[in-house]
Enzyme design. Sequence first.
Site, PDB file in Angstrom:
ATOM      1  CE1 TYR A   5     -18.812  84.114  36.284  1.00  0.00           C
ATOM      2  CE2 TYR A   5     -20.222  83.334  34.876  1.00  0.00           C
ATOM      3  CZ  TYR A   5     -20.089  84.407  35.840  1.00  0.00           C
ATOM      4  OH  TYR A   5     -20.942  85.166  36.342  1.00  0.00           O
ATOM      5  CB  SER A   6     -11.431  81.747  33.543  1.00  0.00           C
ATOM      6  OG  SER A   6     -11.377  83.062  33.136  1.00  0.00           O
ATOM      7  CB  CYS A  50      -5.971  85.810  34.380  1.00  0.00           C
ATOM      8  SG  CYS A  50      -7.803  85.421  34.160  1.00  0.00           S
ATOM      9  CD  GLU A  68      -9.634  85.303  29.187  1.00  0.00           C
ATOM     10  OE1 GLU A  68      -9.660  85.123  27.886  1.00  0.00           O
ATOM     11  OE2 GLU A  68      -9.803  84.403  29.784  1.00  0.00           O
ATOM     12  CE1 TYR A  76     -12.903  88.380  36.442  1.00  0.00           C
ATOM     13  CE2 TYR A  76     -11.553  87.176  34.790  1.00  0.00           C
ATOM     14  CZ  TYR A  76     -11.994  87.304  36.090  1.00  0.00           C
ATOM     15  OH  TYR A  76     -11.651  86.107  37.014  1.00  0.00           O
TER      16      TYR A  76
HETATM   17  P1  FAD Z   1     -24.218  91.838  36.611  1.00  0.00           P
HETATM   18  O1  FAD Z   1     -25.547  91.579  37.090  1.00  0.00           O
HETATM   19  O2  FAD Z   1     -24.274  91.564  35.320  1.00  0.00           O
HETATM   20  O3  FAD Z   1     -23.747  93.196  37.179  1.00  0.00           O
HETATM   21  C1  FAD Z   1     -22.676  93.710  36.719  1.00  0.00           C
HETATM   22  C2  FAD Z   1     -22.835  95.059  36.532  1.00  0.00           C
HETATM   23  O4  FAD Z   1     -22.963  95.792  37.655  1.00  0.00           O
HETATM   24  C3  FAD Z   1     -21.552  95.979  35.754  1.00  0.00           C
HETATM   25  O5  FAD Z   1     -21.729  95.746  34.402  1.00  0.00           O
HETATM   26  C4  FAD Z   1     -21.716  97.165  36.323  1.00  0.00           C
HETATM   27  O6  FAD Z   1     -22.676  97.913  35.540  1.00  0.00           O
HETATM   28  C5  FAD Z   1     -22.511  97.119  37.599  1.00  0.00           C
HETATM   29  N1  FAD Z   1     -21.330  97.195  38.859  1.00  0.00           N
HETATM   30  C6  FAD Z   1     -20.613  96.410  39.085  1.00  0.00           C
HETATM   31  N2  FAD Z   1     -19.764  96.460  40.106  1.00  0.00           N
HETATM   32  C7  FAD Z   1     -20.200  97.877  40.642  1.00  0.00           C
HETATM   33  C8  FAD Z   1     -20.126  98.371  41.428  1.00  0.00           C
HETATM   34  N3  FAD Z   1     -19.078  98.552  42.428  1.00  0.00           N
HETATM   35  N4  FAD Z   1     -20.738  99.789  41.624  1.00  0.00           N
HETATM   36  C9  FAD Z   1     -21.809 100.096  40.635  1.00  0.00           C
HETATM   37  N5  FAD Z   1     -22.113  99.232  39.811  1.00  0.00           N
HETATM   38  C10 FAD Z   1     -21.381  98.267  39.629  1.00  0.00           C
HETATM   39  N6  FAD Z   1     -15.810  86.269  37.060  1.00  0.00           N
HETATM   40  C11 FAD Z   1     -15.755  85.340  38.217  1.00  0.00           C
HETATM   41  O7  FAD Z   1     -16.243  85.265  39.207  1.00  0.00           O
HETATM   42  N7  FAD Z   1     -14.810  84.296  37.697  1.00  0.00           N
HETATM   43  C12 FAD Z   1     -14.094  83.844  36.488  1.00  0.00           C
HETATM   44  O8  FAD Z   1     -13.247  83.191  36.402  1.00  0.00           O
HETATM   45  C13 FAD Z   1     -14.579  84.868  35.416  1.00  0.00           C
HETATM   46  N8  FAD Z   1     -13.901  84.709  34.168  1.00  0.00           N
HETATM   47  C14 FAD Z   1     -14.179  85.903  33.436  1.00  0.00           C
HETATM   48  C15 FAD Z   1     -13.463  85.627  32.215  1.00  0.00           C
HETATM   49  C16 FAD Z   1     -13.893  86.662  31.009  1.00  0.00           C
HETATM   50  C17 FAD Z   1     -13.317  86.496  29.781  1.00  0.00           C
HETATM   51  C18 FAD Z   1     -14.773  87.647  31.377  1.00  0.00           C
HETATM   52  C19 FAD Z   1     -15.159  88.695  30.356  1.00  0.00           C
HETATM   53  C20 FAD Z   1     -15.436  87.600  32.621  1.00  0.00           C
HETATM   54  C21 FAD Z   1     -15.049  86.856  33.656  1.00  0.00           C
HETATM   55  N9  FAD Z   1     -15.880  86.892  34.701  1.00  0.00           N
HETATM   56  C22 FAD Z   1     -15.386  86.044  35.787  1.00  0.00           C
HETATM   57  C23 FAD Z   1     -16.571  88.009  35.092  1.00  0.00           C
HETATM   58  C24 FAD Z   1     -18.105  87.392  34.870  1.00  0.00           C
HETATM   59  O9  FAD Z   1     -18.382  87.385  33.564  1.00  0.00           O
HETATM   60  C25 FAD Z   1     -19.292  88.510  35.365  1.00  0.00           C
HETATM   61  O10 FAD Z   1     -18.911  89.808  34.785  1.00  0.00           O
HETATM   62  C26 FAD Z   1     -19.290  88.502  36.961  1.00  0.00           C
HETATM   63  O11 FAD Z   1     -19.553  87.290  37.367  1.00  0.00           O
HETATM   64  C27 FAD Z   1     -20.585  89.487  37.082  1.00  0.00           C
HETATM   65  O12 FAD Z   1     -21.666  89.155  36.619  1.00  0.00           O
HETATM   66  P2  FAD Z   1     -22.987  89.263  37.174  1.00  0.00           P
HETATM   67  O13 FAD Z   1     -24.210  88.893  36.284  1.00  0.00           O
HETATM   68  O14 FAD Z   1     -23.014  88.516  38.628  1.00  0.00           O
HETATM   69  O15 FAD Z   1     -23.221  90.947  37.499  1.00  0.00           O
END
Ligand code: FAD
Length: 381
Positions: free
Chosen positions: A160-161, A339, A379, A381
């Site tokens: 997360y940023s 971003c 950046e 994602y």
């Molecule tokens: P997960 O449980 O990991 O689910 C994600 C997975 O669900 C995906 O990989 C995909 O397989 C699936 N999926 C997603 N959407 C769909 C769809 N529409 N249909 C079908 N499948 C789908 N997030 C923020 O909120 N704020 C930030 O500031 C932020 N900064 C980031 C900075 C960086 C450098 C990076 C790389 C990511 C950042 N993110 C940010 C994103 C964060 O890291 C997570 O990816 C995001 O919160 C989702 O994680 P999760 O565990 O909730 O989802």
Amino acid sequence: MAFNQTQVVLGGIAHVPIVVALFWFIKARFKSVSSESEQPSKPSNQAPTKPETKVASQPAVTTPAKTATPATSAADAAKAARKAAHAAVPVNLYKPKTPFEGSVLDNYSLLKEGATGRVQHITFNLAGSDPKFNYVEGQSIGIIPAGEDAKGKPHKIRLYSIASSRHGDNMADNTVSLCVRQLQYEKDGETINGVCSTYLCDIAPGSKVKITGPVGKEMLLPEEEDCNVIMLATGTGIAPMRTYLRRMFEPAERTKNGWNFRGKAWLFMGAPYTANLLYDEDFNRYKSEFPENFQYTKAISREQKNAKGGRMYIQDKVMEHADEIFKLIENPKTHVYICGLKGMEPGIDEAMTTAAAAKGINWSELRPQLKKADRWHVETY
Ligand code: FAD
Ligand code: A2P
């Protein structure tokens, strides 16, 4: 007519002054020509003349032949200074196997009535970290959600940023804040909640959270107080931009850092509805307090229409302001930060290609130059 020996000698002597004068004339002329070509270049505090006009049509980003020498050496010096500053930026103080366990101080919604989805501002206490959990504006942290995955293994880290400046929202140097959108999507008629984003959006103050990092040097701010910063953000991509803008315009930050930003900061923010604009009041305040230094352009996708009648995205706003943006990019002190949604990258590229072409600039050549000069920061994602 014949000459005797004396006449020949006298005649020869009479020509000596002419030969000497001719010699001095040639020597003097040669000296003046060579001194013109050896003239030292102008000192950097004087406006360069001829090459500067070329910079206007092709931004001075590296050391191309067209670039003005003083601008290039200043840009090189700035890049070297940035490299030195970056070396001191903390990374991986806490690794996945040995995360820091912080506690939640605060967790509140950033959205207004009528907004879609869920976006929370969450603050963690870093007090007691040893080594001290330091970070700077533009970095990210890792979060390890509590619990296990479907295979019974610990959840993987999500990045997360960071949304707070290095001093934290309370300026006490011992907190870090995030801006998190809950991932939700439909699959086979079922609503799926993202693991980590849901864990964070639901988390109660006082809860313990495993935190890693900080990581990332891609999104660091330049050191110069007179730099220009163009920011293109969608949704939670606003997080690093908030850290820059706090450092630039929050009075407490300016006092504490002694860093008095005097360049131009321009934020392009994309959100679905006005009610989804994040940190909007703060940015409006910066705009009224620093009208010369801050411009704030909003693309409200589901309330405004672009020129083609479709949803208004930030790339449409980039097109609208293409002239001013390119004028800024021509300045070697201008940095661009992108971003948020990965999906916006092709749209921004397309807008920049069209806008650049209108000025006779080839964007596919310029973009790598900006990247190489450490002035194009992405950046997504
Ligand atoms: P997960 O449980 O990991 O689910 C994600 C997975 O669900 C995906 O990989 C995909 O397989 C699936 N999926 C997603 N959407 C769909 C769809 N529409 N249909 C079908 N499948 C789908 N997030 C923020 O909120 N704020 C930030 O500031 C932020 N900064 C980031 C900075 C960086 C450098 C990076 C790389 C990511 C950042 N993110 C940010 C994103 C964060 O890291 C997570 O990816 C995001 O919160 C989702 O994680 P999760 O565990 O909730 O989802
Ligand atoms: P929309 O969802 O109306 O299509 P949030 O993360 O809060 O949903 O905000 C993301 C913003 O970015 C929304 O306004 C969204 O518009 C917009 N957006 C979606 N796709 C793109 C894209 N490809 N390029 C630029 N902006 C986009």
